[in-house]
Design an enzyme around this catalytic site. Sequence first.
Site, PDB file in Angstrom:
ATOM      1  N   GLU A   1       3.439  -8.124   4.844  1.00 28.39           N
ATOM      2  CA  GLU A   1       3.482  -6.947   3.978  1.00 28.39           C
ATOM      3  C   GLU A   1       2.483  -5.915   4.480  1.00 28.39           C
ATOM      4  OE1 GLU A   1       4.861  -8.064  -0.213  1.00 28.39           O
ATOM      5  OE2 GLU A   1       2.800  -8.751  -0.099  1.00 28.39           O
TER       6      GLU A   1
ATOM      7  N   HIS B   1      -2.466 -12.394  -1.155  1.00 30.99           N
ATOM      8  CA  HIS B   1      -1.793 -11.090  -1.298  1.00 30.99           C
ATOM      9  C   HIS B   1      -2.794  -9.973  -0.990  1.00 30.99           C
ATOM     10  CE1 HIS B   1       0.109  -7.607  -3.129  1.00 30.99           C
ATOM     11  NE2 HIS B   1       1.256  -8.256  -2.973  1.00 30.99           N
TER      12      HIS B   1
ATOM     13  N   GLU C   1      -3.463  -7.300  -2.402  1.00 31.98           N
ATOM     14  CA  GLU C   1      -4.238  -6.821  -3.562  1.00 31.98           C
ATOM     15  C   GLU C   1      -5.386  -7.781  -3.875  1.00 31.98           C
ATOM     16  OE1 GLU C   1      -0.814  -6.252  -6.085  1.00 31.98           O
ATOM     17  OE2 GLU C   1      -0.203  -4.589  -4.797  1.00 31.98           O
TER      18      GLU C   1
ATOM     19  N   ASN D   1       7.659 -10.528  -7.040  1.00 33.68           N
ATOM     20  CA  ASN D   1       6.258 -10.573  -7.476  1.00 33.68           C
ATOM     21  C   ASN D   1       6.091  -9.577  -8.623  1.00 33.68           C
ATOM     22  OD1 ASN D   1       3.486 -10.414  -7.746  1.00 33.68           O
ATOM     23  ND2 ASN D   1       3.123  -9.502  -5.716  1.00 33.68           N
ATOM     24  N   TRP D   2       5.964 -10.107  -9.835  1.00 31.59           N
ATOM     25  CA  TRP D   2       5.899  -9.230 -11.012  1.00 31.59           C
ATOM     26  C   TRP D   2       4.510  -8.608 -11.192  1.00 31.59           C
ATOM     27  CZ3 TRP D   2       8.910 -12.395 -15.356  1.00 31.59           C
ATOM     28  CH2 TRP D   2      10.232 -12.597 -14.922  1.00 31.59           C
ATOM     29  N   LYS D   3       3.536  -9.066 -10.423  1.00 29.50           N
ATOM     30  CA  LYS D   3       2.162  -8.538 -10.515  1.00 29.50           C
ATOM     31  C   LYS D   3       1.680  -8.572 -11.972  1.00 29.50           C
ATOM     32  CE  LYS D   3       2.892  -6.027  -6.267  1.00 29.50           C
ATOM     33  NZ  LYS D   3       2.532  -4.915  -5.399  1.00 29.50           N
TER      34      LYS D   3
ATOM     35  N   SER E   1       7.737  -2.141  -0.556  1.00 28.68           N
ATOM     36  CA  SER E   1       8.763  -1.183  -0.971  1.00 28.68           C
ATOM     37  C   SER E   1      10.180  -1.592  -0.575  1.00 28.68           C
ATOM     38  CB  SER E   1       8.436   0.218  -0.445  1.00 28.68           C
ATOM     39  OG  SER E   1       7.208   0.678  -0.999  1.00 28.68           O
TER      40      SER E   1
ATOM     41  N   GLY F   1       4.074  -0.585  -2.638  1.00 31.85           N
ATOM     42  CA  GLY F   1       4.045   0.292  -3.802  1.00 31.85           C
ATOM     43  C   GLY F   1       4.002   1.772  -3.461  1.00 31.85           C
TER      44      GLY F   1
HETATM   45  P1  PGA Z   1       6.323  -3.400  -3.636  1.00 33.01           P
HETATM   46  O1  PGA Z   1       5.314  -4.662  -3.651  1.00 33.01           O
HETATM   47  O2  PGA Z   1       7.707  -3.966  -3.407  1.00 33.01           O
HETATM   48  O3  PGA Z   1       6.169  -2.782  -4.997  1.00 33.01           O
HETATM   49  O4  PGA Z   1       5.895  -2.519  -2.525  1.00 33.01           O
HETATM   50  C1  PGA Z   1       5.456  -5.728  -2.752  1.00 33.01           C
HETATM   51  C2  PGA Z   1       4.318  -6.724  -2.918  1.00 33.01           C
HETATM   52  O5  PGA Z   1       3.169  -6.302  -3.105  1.00 33.01           O
HETATM   53  O6  PGA Z   1       4.545  -7.949  -2.881  1.00 33.01           O
END
Ligand code: PGA
Length: 252
Positions: free
Chosen positions: A169, A97, A99, A11-13, A214, A175
Amino acid sequence: MSQRKKFVAGNWKMHTTLAEGRELARAIRAEVENVEGVRIAVIPPFTSVAAVAEVLRGSRIEVGGQDLHWEEKGAFTGEVSAPMLRDAGATVVLVGHSERRQYFGETDESANRKVRAALAAGLSPVLCVGETLDERDAGRTLDVVGRQVRGGLAGLSSAELARVCIAYEPVWAIGTGRTATPEQAQEVHAAVRAILRELGGDVTEAIPILYGGSVKPDNAPALLALSDVDGALVGGASLEASSFSAIVRAAA
Ligand code: PGA
């Protein structure tokens, strides 16, 4: 060992320009093209989906969207639909997700509409679920995750359920550099697996449940070895070809 093929998605966000996205996709392709037995996807921002799909054409690496709208088209300024993602070359899409839930008002109801829209367009939805630290500390992890799974998948037929993926997650692990311990991950994955069986019976055995939060090359082997962990959804470590490829290889 489960029969499910491992699935690793990056996931490149909100990262990568077009040039950076093409470059990263090329580098990932070069590193993982010959890795057998793992389903692999990269999930760039919308602006790069078509360009990345072009770079990956003819490879086994799939491309995905990070979100979608549930309508096919219409007056929904700023939104992108499932058929548009398909048209751009995507085969996968993230839904719900954390976020999106935290900053953009995503609910279990909207996630459910998006899962249905993705399936109707032939995309593979990855429904993301996970508890916050407060929820975990209050002992509510399995309640929260259970509600998100049931809500996101509400009303799907068994045939539809069989085409869904789940990503667990924990919000406190995204993150932050903190990862769930293998025991914490296994507990939730097993609980999600049990809910899936209850919802759809045998066909749900095919549903991959990915772990995210992470994931890095050094913790991936222990997480991916767990019986109910069928892959990884990788954020930060997917922005470098070398670390993403190391995680893909750990899944092989
Ligand atoms: P992260 O993100 O690996 O940077 O913790 C995972 C995600 O949000 O899909």
